[in-house]
Design a protein around this motif. Structure first.
Motif, PDB file in Angstrom:
ATOM      1  N   PRO A 158       0.815  -1.220   0.000  1.00  0.00           N
ATOM      2  CA  PRO A 158       0.000   0.000   0.000  1.00  0.00           C
ATOM      3  C   PRO A 158       0.853   1.278   0.000  1.00  0.00           C
ATOM      4  O   PRO A 158       0.468   2.272  -0.620  1.00  0.00           O
ATOM      5  N   GLY A 159       1.987   1.246   0.642  1.00  0.00           N
ATOM      6  CA  GLY A 159       2.884   2.404   0.627  1.00  0.00           C
ATOM      7  C   GLY A 159       3.430   2.669  -0.764  1.00  0.00           C
ATOM      8  O   GLY A 159       3.492   3.831  -1.208  1.00  0.00           O
ATOM      9  N   ARG A 160       3.812   1.616  -1.470  1.00  0.00           N
ATOM     10  CA  ARG A 160       4.289   1.784  -2.851  1.00  0.00           C
ATOM     11  C   ARG A 160       3.165   2.277  -3.755  1.00  0.00           C
ATOM     12  O   ARG A 160       3.376   3.130  -4.616  1.00  0.00           O
ATOM     13  N   TYR A 161       1.959   1.763  -3.527  1.00  0.00           N
ATOM     14  CA  TYR A 161       0.798   2.200  -4.299  1.00  0.00           C
ATOM     15  C   TYR A 161       0.574   3.704  -4.105  1.00  0.00           C
ATOM     16  O   TYR A 161       0.352   4.442  -5.071  1.00  0.00           O
ATOM     17  N   SER A 162       0.634   4.160  -2.867  1.00  0.00           N
ATOM     18  CA  SER A 162       0.443   5.585  -2.575  1.00  0.00           C
ATOM     19  C   SER A 162       1.493   6.441  -3.278  1.00  0.00           C
ATOM     20  O   SER A 162       1.167   7.500  -3.828  1.00  0.00           O
ATOM     21  N   LEU A 163       2.732   5.981  -3.280  1.00  0.00           N
ATOM     22  CA  LEU A 163       3.800   6.722  -3.968  1.00  0.00           C
ATOM     23  C   LEU A 163       3.542   6.780  -5.478  1.00  0.00           C
ATOM     24  O   LEU A 163       3.748   7.825  -6.107  1.00  0.00           O
ATOM     25  N   ARG A 164       3.092   5.675  -6.067  1.00  0.00           N
ATOM     26  CA  ARG A 164       2.779   5.673  -7.499  1.00  0.00           C
ATOM     27  C   ARG A 164       1.648   6.651  -7.808  1.00  0.00           C
ATOM     28  O   ARG A 164       1.694   7.383  -8.798  1.00  0.00           O
ATOM     29  N   MET A 165       0.623   6.665  -6.970  1.00  0.00           N
ATOM     30  CA  MET A 165      -0.503   7.572  -7.183  1.00  0.00           C
ATOM     31  C   MET A 165      -0.066   9.028  -7.032  1.00  0.00           C
ATOM     32  O   MET A 165      -0.514   9.907  -7.783  1.00  0.00           O
ATOM     33  N   GLN A 166       0.819   9.295  -6.086  1.00  0.00           N
ATOM     34  CA  GLN A 166       1.331  10.653  -5.889  1.00  0.00           C
ATOM     35  C   GLN A 166       2.137  11.100  -7.107  1.00  0.00           C
ATOM     36  O   GLN A 166       1.982  12.222  -7.587  1.00  0.00           O
ATOM     37  N   ARG A 167       2.985  10.205  -7.647  1.00  0.00           N
ATOM     38  CA  ARG A 167       3.758  10.535  -8.858  1.00  0.00           C
ATOM     39  C   ARG A 167       2.817  10.824 -10.022  1.00  0.00           C
ATOM     40  O   ARG A 167       3.047  11.751 -10.800  1.00  0.00           O
ATOM     41  N   LYS A 168       1.766  10.035 -10.139  1.00  0.00           N
ATOM     42  CA  LYS A 168       0.796  10.229 -11.223  1.00  0.00           C
ATOM     43  C   LYS A 168       0.123  11.601 -11.093  1.00  0.00           C
ATOM     44  O   LYS A 168      -0.019  12.319 -12.085  1.00  0.00           O
ATOM     45  N   GLN A 169      -0.283  11.955  -9.888  1.00  0.00           N
ATOM     46  CA  GLN A 169      -0.912  13.261  -9.657  1.00  0.00           C
ATOM     47  C   GLN A 169       0.053  14.385  -9.967  1.00  0.00           C
ATOM     48  O   GLN A 169      -0.332  15.398 -10.575  1.00  0.00           O
ATOM     49  N   ASP A 170       1.305  14.239  -9.562  1.00  0.00           N
ATOM     50  CA  ASP A 170       2.312  15.259  -9.816  1.00  0.00           C
ATOM     51  C   ASP A 170       2.534  15.458 -11.324  1.00  0.00           C
ATOM     52  O   ASP A 170       2.665  16.586 -11.785  1.00  0.00           O
ATOM     53  N   ARG A 171       2.554  14.365 -12.081  1.00  0.00           N
ATOM     54  CA  ARG A 171       2.713  14.470 -13.535  1.00  0.00           C
ATOM     55  C   ARG A 171       1.507  15.165 -14.162  1.00  0.00           C
ATOM     56  O   ARG A 171       1.652  15.973 -15.079  1.00  0.00           O
ATOM     57  N   GLN A 172       0.315  14.845 -13.680  1.00  0.00           N
ATOM     58  CA  GLN A 172      -0.894  15.466 -14.241  1.00  0.00           C
ATOM     59  C   GLN A 172      -0.915  16.967 -13.957  1.00  0.00           C
ATOM     60  O   GLN A 172      -1.352  17.742 -14.796  1.00  0.00           O
ATOM     61  N   LYS A 173      -0.429  17.387 -12.803  1.00  0.00           N
ATOM     62  CA  LYS A 173      -0.391  18.802 -12.455  1.00  0.00           C
ATOM     63  C   LYS A 173       0.599  19.554 -13.337  1.00  0.00           C
ATOM     64  O   LYS A 173       0.378  20.707 -13.669  1.00  0.00           O
ATOM     65  N   SER A 174       1.706  18.892 -13.700  1.00  0.00           N
ATOM     66  CA  SER A 174       2.748  19.558 -14.477  1.00  0.00           C
ATOM     67  C   SER A 174       2.423  19.620 -15.967  1.00  0.00           C
ATOM     68  O   SER A 174       3.084  20.330 -16.703  1.00  0.00           O
TER      69      SER A 174
END
Length: 164
Positions: free
Chosen positions: A147-163
């Motif tokens: 679940p921790g790795r999943y959260s990090l992947r989701m955070q990276r995805k959100q960061d890419r979408q914002k940029s």
């Protein structure tokens, strides 16, 4: 998904493949091309995820690809994968590449990675997958930390979408 298929043991997805490394598989350092290793890893991860989902899958991400030891000409590699954790339609697959000296039997881990695959229906839309039931200590450890790795992947995805 029926009650009988709502969960599966990790061992049901575990998949392996062996390959002998030849000179054409290596770079000018005499070690295996990283891209060639990644190809084998993606293939075995796909097989493990298809065995779990019992249907078509696509690679969604690759992370934590760590090259920890060289793979040399004459080495045999054992590429192993299994599903560590599932979300709705996604599956995290742990892939480990071990080298084996064919003369001595000595083994060492050369590469590890986590892949994420998404199961698809016949129309190419995401479909729910069974949950995973870890059995060994390694599987339980990877499942607990997923679940921790999943959260990090989701955070990276959100960061890419914002940029974008």
């Amino acid at each position: 998904m029926t009650a009988e298929t709502s969960s599966k043991r990790t061992s049901e997805s575990r998949s392996t493949m062996m390959q002998l490394i030849f000179p054409l598989d290596t770079n000018y350092h005499g070690t295996m091309f990283g891209g060639k290793v990644m190809e084998y890893m993606d293939k075995i991860a796909a097989i493990a995820s298809m065995r779990h989902a019992r249907g078509p899958v696509v690679t969604a991400s690759t992370d934590s690809l760590d090259f920890v030891a060289p793979i040399k000409v004459g080495d045999m590699i054992d590429v192993e994968a299994f599903v560590t954790w599932t979300h709705k339609s996604s599956m995290e697959i742990y892939v480990k590449v071990q080298t084996e000296n064919v003369y001595t039997g000595g083994r060492k881990t050369a590469v590890t990675a986590f892949f994420t695959f998404v199961a698809l229906d016949e129309k190419g839309k995401p479909v729910r997958v069974p949950t995973i039931v870890p059995e060994t200590d390694e599987e339980k450890e990877l499942h607990a930390s997923a679940p921790g790795r999943y959260s990090l992947r989701m955070q990276r995805k959100q960061d890419r979408q914002k940029s974008n």
